[in-house]
Design a protein around this motif. Structure first.
Motif, PDB file in Angstrom:
ATOM      1  N   LEU A 141      14.926  67.123  86.790  1.00 60.75           N
ATOM      2  CA  LEU A 141      14.474  67.072  88.173  1.00 60.75           C
ATOM      3  C   LEU A 141      14.868  65.777  88.863  1.00 60.75           C
ATOM      4  N   ASP A 173       1.491  68.691  83.588  1.00 61.99           N
ATOM      5  CA  ASP A 173       1.961  67.460  82.936  1.00 61.99           C
ATOM      6  C   ASP A 173       2.932  66.688  83.820  1.00 61.99           C
ATOM      7  N   LEU A 174       3.613  67.408  84.715  1.00 65.34           N
ATOM      8  CA  LEU A 174       4.575  66.779  85.617  1.00 65.34           C
ATOM      9  C   LEU A 174       3.932  66.357  86.944  1.00 65.34           C
ATOM     10  N   GLU A 181      13.359  61.978  88.673  1.00 61.08           N
ATOM     11  CA  GLU A 181      12.011  61.580  89.064  1.00 61.08           C
ATOM     12  C   GLU A 181      11.885  61.198  90.532  1.00 61.08           C
ATOM     13  N   SER A 182      12.896  60.587  91.108  1.00 66.83           N
ATOM     14  CA  SER A 182      12.765  60.186  92.507  1.00 66.83           C
ATOM     15  C   SER A 182      13.049  61.343  93.464  1.00 66.83           C
ATOM     16  N   VAL A 190       8.549  67.551  78.448  1.00 67.74           N
ATOM     17  CA  VAL A 190       8.256  66.900  79.725  1.00 67.74           C
ATOM     18  C   VAL A 190       9.369  65.926  80.084  1.00 67.74           C
ATOM     19  N   ASP A 191       9.835  65.160  79.112  1.00 65.71           N
ATOM     20  CA  ASP A 191      10.913  64.195  79.368  1.00 65.71           C
ATOM     21  C   ASP A 191      12.190  64.894  79.822  1.00 65.71           C
ATOM     22  N   ARG A 224      11.677  66.221  83.396  1.00 69.55           N
ATOM     23  CA  ARG A 224      11.703  65.087  84.333  1.00 69.55           C
ATOM     24  C   ARG A 224      13.127  64.622  84.576  1.00 69.55           C
ATOM     25  N   GLU A 225      13.903  64.543  83.516  1.00 70.23           N
ATOM     26  CA  GLU A 225      15.293  64.114  83.659  1.00 70.23           C
ATOM     27  C   GLU A 225      16.091  65.117  84.493  1.00 70.23           C
ATOM     28  N   SER A 229       9.320  65.239  92.861  1.00 71.52           N
ATOM     29  CA  SER A 229       8.057  64.819  92.272  1.00 71.52           C
ATOM     30  C   SER A 229       6.936  65.583  92.955  1.00 71.52           C
ATOM     31  N   ARG A 274       6.018  66.107  74.505  1.00 75.33           N
ATOM     32  CA  ARG A 274       6.569  64.922  75.179  1.00 75.33           C
ATOM     33  C   ARG A 274       8.052  65.103  75.449  1.00 75.33           C
TER      34      ARG A 274
END
Length: 109
Positions: free
Chosen positions: A17, A55-56, A19-20, A10-11, A14-15, A23, A7
């Motif tokens: 990248l 996962d992403l 998220e907006s 992945v977090d 995501r940070e 994706s 987790r």
């Protein structure tokens, strides 16, 4: 413990990248020189990269791959990367504006 580590990984990605901005809906991913040879450790790193991408939101079949050395001919050669961009224009030749993200294989000693 391992679920918590996953987790966190992945977090963090995501940070990084944003998220907006990046994706699975608006970004094409290219995995550069995944390991397809006899070194089990490198091959497991490749598998882990696919799991993380999944996962992403990027299914394995949606991840472009190109090779240099570690892929040993199992995927197309990387070249100048331009041929891994087939869906970037619509039928009128207009650029669609998808983001592009290249990930380089973690192995290779």
């Amino acid at each position: 413990c391992l679920r918590s580590v996953r987790r966190s990984q992945v977090d963090v990605v995501r940070e990084l990248l944003g998220e907006s901005s990046f994706s699975a809906e608006n970004t094409d991913v290219l995995l550069v020189d995944p390991a397809y040879h006899g070194n089990v450790g490198d091959s497991m790193l490749t598998e882990g990269e696919f799991v993380l991408l999944s996962d992403l939101g990027w299914a394995r079949e949606r991840v472009w791959q190109c090779g240099k050395a570690q892929s040993q001919g199992a995927v197309p050669e990387c070249g100048d990367f331009s041929r891994f961009d087939p869906d970037d224009r619509d039928r009128n030749g207009e650029v669609k504006g998808r983001n592009k993200l290249a990930l380089f294989q973690a192995g290779g000693n």
